[in-house]
Design a protein around this motif. Sequence first.
Motif, PDB file in Angstrom:
ATOM      1  N   ARG A  48      64.745 -30.517  55.845  1.00 21.29           N
ATOM      2  CA  ARG A  48      63.351 -30.982  55.826  1.00 21.29           C
ATOM      3  C   ARG A  48      62.817 -31.039  54.392  1.00 21.29           C
ATOM      4  NH1 ARG A  48      62.887 -27.383  59.611  1.00 21.29           N
ATOM      5  NH2 ARG A  48      62.252 -26.915  60.919  1.00 21.29           N
ATOM      6  N   TYR A  49      63.167 -30.004  53.612  1.00 20.54           N
ATOM      7  CA  TYR A  49      62.733 -29.959  52.218  1.00 20.54           C
ATOM      8  C   TYR A  49      63.300 -31.146  51.442  1.00 20.54           C
ATOM      9  CZ  TYR A  49      62.448 -28.384  47.377  1.00 20.54           C
ATOM     10  OH  TYR A  49      62.211 -28.312  46.042  1.00 20.54           O
ATOM     11  N   LEU A  50      64.591 -31.420  51.610  1.00 23.65           N
ATOM     12  CA  LEU A  50      65.211 -32.541  50.900  1.00 23.65           C
ATOM     13  C   LEU A  50      64.634 -33.880  51.353  1.00 23.65           C
ATOM     14  CD1 LEU A  50      68.946 -31.414  50.794  1.00 23.65           C
ATOM     15  CD2 LEU A  50      67.348 -31.554  48.885  1.00 23.65           C
ATOM     16  N   ALA A  51      64.397 -34.020  52.645  1.00 20.82           N
ATOM     17  CA  ALA A  51      63.813 -35.259  53.158  1.00 20.82           C
ATOM     18  C   ALA A  51      62.430 -35.470  52.547  1.00 20.82           C
ATOM     19  CB  ALA A  51      63.734 -35.221  54.678  1.00 20.82           C
ATOM     20  N   GLN A  52      61.644 -34.414  52.438  1.00 16.95           N
ATOM     21  CA  GLN A  52      60.313 -34.527  51.836  1.00 16.95           C
ATOM     22  C   GLN A  52      60.426 -34.877  50.354  1.00 16.95           C
ATOM     23  OE1 GLN A  52      57.424 -34.505  53.569  1.00 16.95           O
ATOM     24  NE2 GLN A  52      56.571 -35.211  51.640  1.00 16.95           N
ATOM     25  N   LEU A  54      62.797 -36.572  48.946  1.00 12.50           N
ATOM     26  CA  LEU A  54      63.174 -37.985  48.849  1.00 12.50           C
ATOM     27  C   LEU A  54      61.978 -38.893  49.094  1.00 12.50           C
ATOM     28  CD1 LEU A  54      66.666 -38.079  50.594  1.00 12.50           C
ATOM     29  CD2 LEU A  54      66.155 -38.522  48.183  1.00 12.50           C
ATOM     30  N   LYS A  55      61.126 -38.518  50.029  1.00  9.95           N
ATOM     31  CA  LYS A  55      59.925 -39.312  50.295  1.00  9.95           C
ATOM     32  C   LYS A  55      58.980 -39.301  49.098  1.00  9.95           C
ATOM     33  CE  LYS A  55      59.748 -38.703  55.298  1.00  9.95           C
ATOM     34  NZ  LYS A  55      59.004 -38.081  56.412  1.00  9.95           N
ATOM     35  N   ASP A  56      58.942 -38.182  48.395  1.00  6.59           N
ATOM     36  CA  ASP A  56      58.007 -38.018  47.287  1.00  6.59           C
ATOM     37  C   ASP A  56      58.481 -38.652  45.981  1.00  6.59           C
ATOM     38  OD1 ASP A  56      56.386 -36.640  49.015  1.00  6.59           O
ATOM     39  OD2 ASP A  56      56.978 -34.648  48.277  1.00  6.59           O
TER      40      ASP A  56
END
Length: 74
Positions: A48-52, A54-56
């Motif tokens: 979840r942290y990595l996905a966030q 990447l979104k940022d």
Amino acid sequence: MTNEHSLLSQRIDELEMKVAFQENTLEQLNQSLIEQQFMIEKMQLQLRYLAQKLKDIQPSNIATAAEETPPPHY
């Protein structure tokens, strides 16, 4: 009668040993499952942290080579 009693006692002892072994095995399996669940939860949090992250990510201000205009001397 003593022989039957001895045989019955021996069978009961064997069953008790099997039950004790199975209880130990179940406890080990349970501990393994608990450890795996903690690992899964940790990996889900990291994902979840990595996905966030990447979104940022903001698009880069530097143009790619394909987008870059050729220098004036061409």
